[in-house]
Design a protein around this motif. Structure first.
Motif, PDB file in Angstrom:
ATOM      1  N   MET A   1     -15.546  -7.376   4.505  1.00 34.18           N
ATOM      2  CA  MET A   1     -15.272  -7.610   3.301  1.00 34.18           C
ATOM      3  C   MET A   1     -16.464  -7.516   2.395  1.00 34.18           C
ATOM      4  O   MET A   1     -17.477  -7.445   2.689  1.00 34.18           O
ATOM      5  N   ASN A   2     -16.146  -7.296   1.024  1.00 32.27           N
ATOM      6  CA  ASN A   2     -16.944  -6.997  -0.072  1.00 32.27           C
ATOM      7  C   ASN A   2     -16.853  -7.636  -1.363  1.00 32.27           C
ATOM      8  O   ASN A   2     -15.690  -8.489  -1.374  1.00 32.27           O
ATOM      9  N   THR A   3     -17.277  -7.324  -2.396  1.00 29.42           N
ATOM     10  CA  THR A   3     -17.004  -8.096  -3.867  1.00 29.42           C
ATOM     11  C   THR A   3     -15.751  -7.923  -4.107  1.00 29.42           C
ATOM     12  O   THR A   3     -15.192  -8.798  -4.837  1.00 29.42           O
ATOM     13  N   ILE A   4     -14.986  -6.600  -3.962  1.00 31.11           N
ATOM     14  CA  ILE A   4     -13.825  -6.455  -4.415  1.00 31.11           C
ATOM     15  C   ILE A   4     -12.731  -6.801  -3.440  1.00 31.11           C
ATOM     16  O   ILE A   4     -11.854  -7.226  -3.770  1.00 31.11           O
ATOM     17  N   SER A   5     -13.056  -6.560  -2.144  1.00 31.85           N
ATOM     18  CA  SER A   5     -11.858  -7.206  -1.315  1.00 31.85           C
ATOM     19  C   SER A   5     -11.992  -8.443  -1.059  1.00 31.85           C
ATOM     20  O   SER A   5     -10.989  -8.916  -0.503  1.00 31.85           O
ATOM     21  N   ALA A   6     -12.920  -9.228  -1.586  1.00 29.52           N
ATOM     22  CA  ALA A   6     -12.937 -10.706  -1.515  1.00 29.52           C
ATOM     23  C   ALA A   6     -11.861 -11.153  -2.494  1.00 29.52           C
ATOM     24  O   ALA A   6     -11.416 -12.273  -2.351  1.00 29.52           O
ATOM     25  N   LEU A   7     -11.067 -10.244  -3.561  1.00 23.56           N
ATOM     26  CA  LEU A   7     -10.082 -10.640  -4.419  1.00 23.56           C
ATOM     27  C   LEU A   7      -8.820 -10.626  -3.676  1.00 23.56           C
ATOM     28  O   LEU A   7      -7.792 -11.122  -4.140  1.00 23.56           O
ATOM     29  N   LEU A   8      -8.932  -9.930  -2.400  1.00 24.25           N
ATOM     30  CA  LEU A   8      -7.518  -9.645  -1.575  1.00 24.25           C
ATOM     31  C   LEU A   8      -6.839 -11.006  -1.386  1.00 24.25           C
ATOM     32  O   LEU A   8      -5.695 -11.337  -1.664  1.00 24.25           O
ATOM     33  N   PRO A   9      -7.606 -11.915  -0.625  1.00 21.49           N
ATOM     34  CA  PRO A   9      -7.044 -13.151  -0.110  1.00 21.49           C
ATOM     35  C   PRO A   9      -6.165 -13.839  -1.284  1.00 21.49           C
ATOM     36  O   PRO A   9      -5.175 -14.376  -1.088  1.00 21.49           O
TER      37      PRO A   9
END
Length: 762
Positions: free
Chosen positions: A267-275
């Motif tokens: 997880m990173n700051t962008i993929s943290a938007l995925l959930p």
């Protein structure tokens, strides 16, 4: 009976239990990888893939050690006292003893080269004895004589001391910096009663990003679930209207993030938007299916009739739901053109999440409802109010189509006028709220001790020769002077200050200047190669003297102003060094600047790709060029509105906000597809009648799904990162604008377009 309806009947009959068992097995299989999902310890996925730059940064690390220095500031009104300097010495020593620390530069460890018995010799900046008045006067003379320490190790008001910490060189999961930061913060807490302390640096920024991602996962995701549950309960007033959408949402999230973890991603700051994005997108199809079932159940049909008609209604909804999932997925997949791995991961797994949610919605909602008792009563809360509202909207679009189009055009032109105010600007510290400790610490250190972002340069000769000529260092000095003319640059560090100190000590001069003869230069270089000078010189000149390092400390100005400086420095380097030398800019900060410069180009590419693929999908569905072109109008307008709002509010394009256009367009077009599919079925009645029946018929489902999406996205505004907040706020606002356009601008366009064919307004 169509083939599709036959498949649905099999799913709702003999296929129910085998398919539910398959869902359970997949869920259990992906739960394991999901439990091991890690948060990225660095921000490598936030940096564009550039083999040349990666190689340069790795070479910098191999030659000169870890470039991700940490900065600590200690502020005390009594800094220049016996107690104050003892505190600096004690803190320096305790930090140096921490595991993972290579060296600490502070007032008590820094040295100067002065004239001694046998020429230039090192002497501590602060004498080891008591810091009495005589020692204080000597220290002030030393600081004045060595300007490289001013604004780095001590502030202009002499009340803040700086400590520069270089971690040991390591990377990846062996990186000692995260553990070091935890120890540092624990140590600094022990000293908070004795002075004001602040900590910053690239490593701290990366560490806090990971910690805030974990915090958001613990807080924002439950809030999204709560908001969705309350909203669905408020709209439908039935347990099934909450249970089935949330079941699909939960399983879609588990499957998507399980696959994400199974692929070895972090997880990173962008993929943290995925959930939150996957959760929100998963609701839409379930709402349309449940609303279709509710319409059958409340239309006066008996329970037997509802069960008989239900497979046909599901088959009827499969096509528009599939195409809305396709367009949303295409919008997300268009992010694959980004050079930033985190953005590509978000686009790929976001599209995967949409596909998973469609599959689970078409399976679980129809099957689940087949077990439920058929309800009686109205469709849900405010049914009559929504019907009256939709009737008025339909009447407005029929009676005033030109006024609607004129108003939309005027707002479009107003928003377009704001577009030049947009700028691409990225700052990792700027990702945090202004109240975040890191933001406060960075601002304090930047104000009191100078720059906090290091732009690195490596200088070498193109012929692989040794840097041992006067011209080599004279050129480097000219470059340094030109660089320091930029107000964005606070300090420059290189081998030059050491050479100047040696020359001053050897000649007895009061001024700092480079050696003036070849013999003096060779002597100075040999002196720096001895045990006394090797530790200092080794940070800026390799032992073979083939590569020199210069570090420019930038104030926290953001990537947009920094890019202008970098471009000017590149021109200056070509002018000063010419073809005989190679000056390579590198380092984490340089890569952030380069990535930011590509954001606008990336945004345009991804949006153009999203627009093209979505239009082709709509054309495939509707088989009408006219309707496809009309479908684009109500979705392009809100995108421009959103970009205009960004310009007005001063929201920069960053690695998070650059995704808004492509993602929002893929989402916004969903309502348009549902509207046009319904309109096309009624088109034989004439444009006006078809518009009226479509708006009042499909409008309620569009209102509900959009309201769920918007409030779901806006829950993300409670996140820790500004890109998350801006993304959530702006995507939600875009969808709201798209709904207005779908219920007003699209019908007005359909009516006006139909007029030349003889279709009137009544």
């Amino acid at each position: 009976m169509t083939r599709l309806e036959g498949i649905v009947r099999w799913v709702l009959g003999r296929g129910r239990w085998p398919l539910l068992a398959a869902v359970l097995l997949v869920t259990l299989g992906l739960a394991g990888p999901l439990a091991g999902l890690r948060v990225e310890g660095d921000t490598s996925s936030m940096t564009a893939v550039n083999p040349e730059q990666q190689a340069a940064q790795e070479r910098l690390r191999q030659l000169f050690g870890n470039d991700e220095t940490l900065l600590v500031s200690l502020t005390s009104p009594q800094l220049l006292s016996v107690e104050g300097m003892a505190l600096v010495r004690e803190l320096t020593q305790r930090i140096a003893e921490l595991p993972g620390v290579a060296r600490v530069l502070s007032l008590t460890t820094a040295s100067q080269l002065v004239s001694g018995r046998y020429g230039a010799e090192p002497r501590p900046l602060v004498a080891s004895g008591p810091f009495d008045q005589a020692a204080q006067r000597e220290f002030l003379r030393a600081v004045k004589a060595n300007p490289q320490y001013q604004g780095l190790l001590i502030s202009a008001d002499l009340q803040t001391a700086g400590l520069v910490i270089q971690p040991v060189a390591a990377a990846g999961r062996d990186n000692p910096v995260p553990a070091l930061i935890e120890r540092l913060r624990g140590l600094l807490r022990d000293y908070r009663e004795r002075g004001e302390l602040h900590l910053t640096g690239v490593g701290v920024q990366k560490y806090d990003v990971a910690e805030y991602i974990r915090r958001d996962q613990r807080t924002v995701l439950p809030l999204v679930v709560m908001v969705l549950a309350l909203l669905l309960g408020w709209l439908f007033r039935r347990p099934a209207g909450v249970l089935f959408p949330l079941l699909v949402t939960g399983l879609s999230l588990l499957w998507t993030m399980g696959l994400f973890a199974w692929c070895g991603l972090e997880m990173n700051t962008i993929s943290a938007l995925l959930p939150p994005v996957v959760m929100i997108l998963s609701v839409s199809h379930s709402v349309h299916l449940y609303h279709g079932w509710l319409q059958l159940a409340t239309a006066g049909n008996s329970a037997e009739q509802v069960r008989e008609l239900w497979p046909g209604r599901v088959a009827e909804l499969v096509v528009p739901c599939s195409f809305t999932a396709l367009t949303t997925g295409l919008g997300l997949l268009s992010l694959w053109v980004s050079p930033i791995p985190a953005v590509r991961q978000f686009g790929l797994f976001g599209a995967l999440g949409v596909a998973v949610s469609l599959l689970l919605s078409l399976l679980l909602v129809p099957v689940g409802l087949s077990f439920c008792a058929v309800p009686k009563g109205p469709l849900g809360f405010a049914h009559g109010l929504l019907e009256r509202l939709l009737a008025r909207i339909a009447a407005c679009s029929l009676q005033r189509p030109r006024s609607i189009m004129g108003a939309a055009l005027m707002l479009l032109l107003l928003a377009a006028a704001m577009l030049p105010r947009l700028q691409n600007n990225t700052s990792l510290v700027g990702f945090f709220r202004a109240t975040a400790p890191l933001a406060k610490d960075t601002a304090f250190i930047d104000d009191h001790l100078g720059g906090v972002n290091a732009l690195e340069f490596m200088l070498s000769r193109t012929d692989q020769g040794v840097l041992d000529q006067l011209g080599d260092y004279q050129r480097l000095e000219r470059f340094e002077k030109r660089a320091l003319q930029h107000p964005e640059i606070a300090k420059a560090f290189s081998i030059l200050p050491l050479l100047r100190q040696i020359q001053r000590a050897e000649t007895g001069s009061a001024q700092l200047q480079l050696p003036t003869t070849a013999d003096d230069l060779h002597y100075a270089l040999e002196l720096l190669a001895t045990a006394d000078g090797r530790d200092q010189a080794g940070q800026f000149l390799t032992p073979d003297r083939k590569t020199a390092r210069m570090m420019l400390l930038f104030h926290d100005v953001g990537s947009h102003p920094a890019l202008r400086v970098v471009r000017d420095l590149e021109r200056t380097a070509r002018e000063i060094f010419g073809p005989a030398y190679r000056l390579v800019p590198t380092g984490s900060y340089y890569r952030v600047i380069l990535d930011s410069a590509q954001l606008v180009n990336t945004m345009l590419k991804s949006f153009a790709l999203s627009l093209l693929t979505v239009m082709l999908a709509i054309l495939l569905l509707l088989r009408s060029v006219r309707l496809t072109l009309l479908a684009v109008i109500p979705n392009l307008i809100p995108i421009v509105w959103t970009l205009g709002v960004m310009g007005v509010l001063g929201i920069d394009l960053s690695s998070g906000t650059v995704m808004i256009g492509a993602v929002a367009f893929g989402l916004a077009v969903d309502d348009t597809i549902h509207y046009l599919v319904c309109y096309r079925r009624l088109q034989g009645l004439g444009a006006s009648k078809a518009v009226q029946l479509t708006t009042t018929g499909i409008g309620r489902a569009l209102l509900i799904t959009t309201l769920v999406l918007v409030l779901g996205f806006w829950t993300g505004c409670l996140g820790s990162f500004k890109p998350t907040i801006y993304f959530s706020f702006l995507v939600g606002g875009t969808l709201l604008g798209a709904l207005v356009c779908d219920l007003l601008v699209l019908p007005a366009s359909l009516v006006l377009w139909a007029r030349p064919q003889g279709e009137g307004l009544s």
